[in-house]
Design a protein around this motif. Structure first.
Motif, PDB file in Angstrom:
ATOM      1  N   GLN A  45     -28.738 -32.703 -17.472  1.00 13.71           N
ATOM      2  CA  GLN A  45     -29.273 -31.723 -18.422  1.00 13.71           C
ATOM      3  C   GLN A  45     -30.050 -30.630 -17.691  1.00 13.71           C
ATOM      4  N   VAL A  46     -30.871 -31.056 -16.710  1.00 15.62           N
ATOM      5  CA  VAL A  46     -31.648 -30.097 -15.930  1.00 15.62           C
ATOM      6  C   VAL A  46     -30.718 -29.127 -15.204  1.00 15.62           C
ATOM      7  N   SER A  47     -29.652 -29.664 -14.603  1.00 17.45           N
ATOM      8  CA  SER A  47     -28.717 -28.828 -13.852  1.00 17.45           C
ATOM      9  C   SER A  47     -28.015 -27.823 -14.757  1.00 17.45           C
ATOM     10  N   ILE A  48     -27.615 -28.259 -15.928  1.00 17.84           N
ATOM     11  CA  ILE A  48     -26.924 -27.368 -16.862  1.00 17.84           C
ATOM     12  C   ILE A  48     -27.850 -26.227 -17.288  1.00 17.84           C
ATOM     13  N   ILE A  49     -29.101 -26.551 -17.589  1.00 21.27           N
ATOM     14  CA  ILE A  49     -30.074 -25.516 -17.950  1.00 21.27           C
ATOM     15  C   ILE A  49     -30.256 -24.541 -16.794  1.00 21.27           C
ATOM     16  N   THR A  50     -30.350 -25.078 -15.577  1.00 22.19           N
ATOM     17  CA  THR A  50     -30.597 -24.246 -14.399  1.00 22.19           C
ATOM     18  C   THR A  50     -29.426 -23.318 -14.108  1.00 22.19           C
ATOM     19  N   TYR A  51     -28.206 -23.836 -14.145  1.00 23.79           N
ATOM     20  CA  TYR A  51     -27.043 -22.996 -13.875  1.00 23.79           C
ATOM     21  C   TYR A  51     -26.905 -21.897 -14.924  1.00 23.79           C
TER      22      TYR A  51
END
Length: 524
Positions: free
Chosen positions: A482-488
Motif C-alpha cells: 500500500q505504501v509503495s502504491i501511494i508513493t509511486y
C-alpha cells in the motif's frame, strides 16, 4: 546528397547504430541481479556497470564536432562503431565486475559518438526540403531506444541465455554498420576540406575541464542515491570537483580562441538557449518515466522483465511513427511554439493518468492507453525542440549546438533518474511512518486480520508461534504494498507538476522568420 538505394542503406545503418547506443543505456538494468550472482559483485559494485557507460557518453557527446573535423567524420564514425562493437564483445567475455565496468566505459566512448554523429550523417543524406524527415528518423532512435532496452533485456534474461548476450546482440549490427560506413558514407565537402588542428593548438585545457566537470557530475548523479548523497565524503568530493570543473570549463570555453566546445553559440540564438533547457526537461521526463515504470510493475505487481518491456513497446513505437508526421507538420509551417506546449500538456495528462491507474489490482491492459499518450507526447516534444534549437545557425555553430543539446538531454536523463530514485526511497519511508499509527494491536480490525492470517498458516501445518510470525510478515507485506502504491502515484504526480511548471518557458521561444532554414551540415 545521396539518392535511391544508397540513401536508405545509410538511413538504416545510422538509425540502427543510434538505437544500439540508446538501448545499451537501459538494457543492462534488467540483468544487474544476474550479473551480481555470476560475477560475485555487490549491488554498489554492479551499479558501476550503468554509471561507467553514462559517464563516458556524457563526456564524449559534446566533443564529437571537434573529433569529426579533426579526423574526418566517416573515419571517426567507423572507428566509433568498431570500438562499440569490440567493447560489446569484451563486456560479454568479462570474468569479474571491474573488467566489465572498464569495458562498459570504452563502449560508452564509442556509443556517445554514434548518437551525436548519426544525426549529422542523416541530415547530409537528405535534401533541405526533406530536412524534417531526416530529423524525424533520428528522433525515432532517441525516443524508442531507451524504451526498447528493458524489452530486449527482459527477453534475454527470461530466456536463460545469460547476461553476456545483452552485449553480444550488438555484434551483428556493429559488423554490418562498419562495412556500410566504409562503403556508403561520405564526408561533406566542408569536412573534406577542413585542415586538422596541430596538436599544440588543440584545447587540451578545455578537454581536461570537460572530463573533470561533466564526468564528476555524472558520477554524483549515478552514485549519489546508493551512497546517501552528501552524507558520503566521496560524493562531497566529486560534487566539489564537478562544480570547480564546470566553472573552469565554462570560463575556458568562453575565452579560448579555438574552444573544444564553443559555448558562445548559446548567445547567438535565444531559441537555442531555450531549446537547451527544454532538451534537459525532455531527457528528464523520458528517462525518469522509463526508470520508474519497470520498477513499479516488477517489484509491486510481479510482472516479468519481458512483460514490462512489452507494455512499454507500443508507446515507444507510437513515438517513432509520429516522427514523420510531426516532420511533415513542421514542413508545412506549423510553429514549434504551438507543438511543444501541446506535447508538454499531453505528458502532464500521462503522469496524472498513471497516478490514478496505479493500484494493487492493475493489469497490463490498464497501462496501454496511458503509455500510448506518453508516446504521443514525447513525439510532439522532441522534433520541434531540435529543429527550433538549430534554426538559423550555420556551419560549425549548428554542429556545436547539436552537441550541446545532446549532452544536456543526457544530463537531464541522469538528473531525472537520480532525483526520482531518491524521492522514491525517501517517500516510501515517510509514507510507511505515516501509516504505521493506523496499525495497532489495540485496533480490533488489525487484531482480526492477524488472527485470520494466523489460522490460515496453522491450517497449512505451521506451529502456533510460526503462524503468528508469518501473520506479522504478511501484514507487513500488505502495508509495504500500500505504501509503495501511494508513493509511486505521488512520484508520477510530481513529474507532471514539474512539466507543468516548466510550460511557461515556451513563451520565450522566438517564432522563426518566414523562410528561415536550418543548416545541419555540420551538426555533429
Amino acid at each position: 546528397m545521396e539518392t535511391g538505394f544508397t540513401k536508405w542503406i545509410i538511413v538504416v545503418t545510422v538509425v540502427l547504430c543510434c538505437l544500439l547506443e540508446l538501448i545499451d543505456t537501459s538494457i543492462v538494468n534488467v540483468a544487474l541481479t544476474q550479473m551480481m550472482g555470476n560475477l560475485s559483485a555487490t549491488q554498489q559494485e554492479v551499479s558501476w556497470v550503468v554509471a561507467s557507460y553514462g559517464i563516458a557518453n556524457v563526456i564524449v557527446i559534446p566533443m564529437t564536432g571537434f573529433l569529426a573535423e579533426q579526423f574526418g567524420r566517416r573515419n571517426y564514425y567507423f572507428v566509433s562503431v568498431v570500438i562499440f562493437t569490440l567493447a560489446s564483445i569484451a563486456c560479454g567475455q568479462s570474468t569479474n565486475i571491474w573488467e566489465l565496468v572498464a569495458f562498459r566505459f570504452i563502449q560508452g566512448v564509442g556509443g556517445g559518438a554514434l548518437m551525436a554523429t548519426s544525426q549529422a550523417i542523416l541530415i547530409d543524406t537528405f535534401p533541405p526540403r526533406q530536412l524534417a524527415l531526416g530529423q524525424a528518423l533520428f528522433g525515432m532512435g532517441v525516443i524508442i531506444g531507451p524504451t526498447i532496452g528493458p524489452t530486449l533485456g527482459g527477453y534475454i534474461v527470461d530466456s536463460n541465455l545469460g547476461w553476456p548476450w545483452i552485449f553480444y546482440v550488438n555484434v551483428p549490427v556493429g559488423v554490418l554498420a562498419s562495412i556500410f560506413t566504409l562503403l556508403f558514407i561520405r564526408d561533406p565537402e566542408r569536412i573534406k576540406n577542413a585542415i586538422p588542428r596541430p596538436l599544440r593548438e588543440i584545447d587540451w585545457a578545455g578537454i581536461g575541464l570537460l572530463i573533470l566537470g561533466v564526468g564528476s557530475l555524472q558520477f554524483v548523479l549515478e552514485q549519489g542515491e546508493s551512497k546517501d548523497w552528501f552524507e558520503d565524503s566521496t560524493i562531497l568530493l566529486f560534487t566539489f570537483l564537478a562544480v570547480g570543473g564546470l566553472i573552469g570549463f565554462i570560463w575556458r570555453e568562453l575565452t579560448a580562441a579555438q574552444p573544444i566546445v564553443d559555448l558562445r553559440v548559446l548567445g547567438k540564438s535565444r531559441n537555442l538557449a531555450v531549446g537547451a533547457f527544454l532538451s534537459f526537461i525532455l531527457g528528464f521526463g523520458l528517462f525518469a518515466s522509463v526508470f520508474i515504470f519497470p520498477i513499479f510493475t516488477q517489484r509491486i505487481l510481479g510482472f516479468t522483465a519481458a512483460q514490462t518491456g512489452l507494455l512499454l513497446l507500443p508507446g515507444a513505437l507510437a513515438s517513432g511513427f509520429m516522427m514523420p508526421v510531426i516532420g511533415k507538420m513542421l514542413q508545412r509551417g506549423v510553429p514549434q511554439k504551438f507543438m511543444i506546449p501541446a506535447g508538454f500538456a499531453i505528458f502532464v495528462v500521462f503522469t496524472f493518468w498513471m497516478s490514478r491507474t496505479i493500484s494493487p489490482t492493475a493489469g497490463e491492459g490498464d497501462f496501454f492507453w496511458p503509455l500510448m499518450v506518453r508516446g504521443v507526447a514525447l513525439g510532439l516534444i522532441f522534433l520541434p525542440i531540435t529543429t527550433m534549437s538549430l534554426a538559423g545557425l550555420q556551419g560549425k555553430d549548428a554542429g556545436q549546438a547539436a552537441g550541446l543539446t545532446g549532452m544536456i538531454r543526457q544530463l537531464g536523463g541522469s538528473f531525472g533518474v537520480a532525483i526520482v530514485g531518491t524521492i522514491l526511497e525517501r517517500s516510501i519511508h515517510q509514507n510507511r511512518g505515516a501509516m504505521l499509527p493506523n496499525i495497532s494491536l489495540y485496533d480490533p480490525e488489525t487484531v482480526q486480520r492477524i488472527q485470520a492470517f494466523t489460522q490460515n498458516f496453522m491450517a497449512r501445518g505451521f506451529s502456533a508461534e510460526q503462524a503468528r510470525q508469518q501473520a506479522y510478515a504478511a501484514l507487513e507485506g500488505i502495508l509495504m504494498k500500500q505504501v509503495s502504491i501511494i508513493t509511486y502515484a505521488q512520484v508520477f504526480s510530481m513529474l507532471g507538476l514539474f512539466f507543468l511548471a516548466c510550460l511557461p518557458l515556451v513563451l520565450l521561444i522566438k517564432r522563426a522568420k518566414r523562410g528561415e532554414k536550418i543548416d545541419l551540415n555540420a551538426a555533429h
